[in-house]
Design a protein around this motif. Structure first.
Motif, PDB file in Angstrom:
ATOM      1  N   VAL A   1       0.866  -1.239  -0.201  1.00  0.00           N
ATOM      2  CA  VAL A   1      -0.017   0.096   0.028  1.00  0.00           C
ATOM      3  C   VAL A   1       0.914   1.171  -0.078  1.00  0.00           C
ATOM      4  N   THR A   2       0.629   2.178  -0.575  1.00  0.00           N
ATOM      5  CA  THR A   2       1.132   3.352  -0.871  1.00  0.00           C
ATOM      6  C   THR A   2       1.497   4.093   0.768  1.00  0.00           C
ATOM      7  N   GLU A   3       2.207   4.875   0.869  1.00  0.00           N
ATOM      8  CA  GLU A   3       2.628   5.529   2.117  1.00  0.00           C
ATOM      9  C   GLU A   3       1.715   6.605   2.673  1.00  0.00           C
ATOM     10  N   ASP A   4       0.766   6.867   1.512  1.00  0.00           N
ATOM     11  CA  ASP A   4      -0.099   8.216   1.698  1.00  0.00           C
ATOM     12  C   ASP A   4      -1.187   7.889   2.462  1.00  0.00           C
ATOM     13  N   ILE A   5      -1.711   6.918   2.743  1.00  0.00           N
ATOM     14  CA  ILE A   5      -3.047   6.389   3.546  1.00  0.00           C
ATOM     15  C   ILE A   5      -2.457   6.460   5.016  1.00  0.00           C
ATOM     16  N   PHE A   6      -1.713   5.971   5.566  1.00  0.00           N
ATOM     17  CA  PHE A   6      -1.113   6.214   6.761  1.00  0.00           C
ATOM     18  C   PHE A   6      -0.880   7.640   7.328  1.00  0.00           C
ATOM     19  N   GLN A   7       0.093   8.214   6.231  1.00  0.00           N
ATOM     20  CA  GLN A   7       0.328   9.693   6.572  1.00  0.00           C
ATOM     21  C   GLN A   7      -0.880  10.413   6.615  1.00  0.00           C
ATOM     22  N   ILE A   8      -1.761  10.055   5.787  1.00  0.00           N
ATOM     23  CA  ILE A   8      -3.137  11.086   5.744  1.00  0.00           C
ATOM     24  C   ILE A   8      -3.720  10.913   6.995  1.00  0.00           C
TER      25      ILE A   8
ATOM     26  N   GLY B   1      -6.040  13.059  10.375  1.00  0.00           N
ATOM     27  CA  GLY B   1      -7.327  12.069  10.691  1.00  0.00           C
ATOM     28  C   GLY B   1      -8.152  12.709  11.876  1.00  0.00           C
ATOM     29  N   ARG B   2      -7.341  13.355  12.405  1.00  0.00           N
ATOM     30  CA  ARG B   2      -8.025  13.944  13.841  1.00  0.00           C
ATOM     31  C   ARG B   2      -9.360  14.919  13.583  1.00  0.00           C
ATOM     32  N   GLU B   3      -9.146  15.575  12.336  1.00  0.00           N
ATOM     33  CA  GLU B   3     -10.254  16.364  11.912  1.00  0.00           C
ATOM     34  C   GLU B   3     -11.605  15.373  11.410  1.00  0.00           C
TER      35      GLU B   3
END
Length: 178
Positions: free
Chosen positions: A33-40, A45-47
């Motif tokens: 999986v690209t790293e983007d999902i976890f970094q997002i 994510g708090r928002e």
């Protein structure tokens, strides 16, 4: 859309370095999986009511953006120079002055102690690292029977009453049941 947040979610990622991609640490795409999902998730994510906690033994194997977005750091003894350097920078107020003793402490920190730092506080002094000692528990660990009874779950058929012992199952018992 923040109005669409119905409930908050909290994810705990145990052994997070095996899940999250960090090509700089020699850990590229462990799940494909690209790293983007976890970094997002960690960045934004708090928002949306999504919170995450990575648990790792090697924080240097995580992408830097994830480490910097952790508002609470709990640092136990570290054995890797890269991990010690990273956590020293995250724990110190002034890297030029504080970095002398902290790396030595992180490498030799006694079992049961941790350094905790809470970021995003109102007062600067509230974000100072604190050394904590975990209270020793004088009781014996629970047995398998205790845990199953406490959770009030049905016992799987693969576990018979003869395997429900207070002690650990021996290798011969285990091989006999296989």
């Amino acid at each position: 859309n923040i109005e669409r947040v119905v409930e908050k979610r909290f994810f705990i990622l145990e052994e997070a370095h095996r899940i999250i991609d960090n090509p700089h640490s020699g850990n590229p795409s462990p799940l494909g999986v690209t790293e983007d999902i976890f970094q997002i998730i960690f960045n934004e994510g708090r928002e949306f009511g999504i919170y995450a906690m990575p648990i790792v033994q090697a924080p240097s194997e995580l992408p830097p953006a994830i480490v910097t977005n952790c508002s609470i750091l709990v640092v136990h003894r570290l054995g890797n120079k890269d991990d010690i350097d990273l956590m020293t920078l995250d724990l110190c107020r002034n890297g030029r002055l504080d970095n002398r003793d902290i790396p030595i402490w992180l490498a030799k920190q006694p079992i049961g102690q941790a350094i905790v730092r809470v970021n995003n506080t109102v007062s600067h002094q509230d974000s100072e690292p604190a050394l904590i000692q975990v209270a020793r528990c004088a009781t014996e660990p629970p047995t398998n029977e205790d845990l199953i009874n406490f959770m009030n779950i049905p016992i799987p058929e693969s576990i018979s009453n003869k395997n429900m012992k207070s002690e650990y199952i021996s290798d011969t018992d285990l091989q006999a049941n296989v």
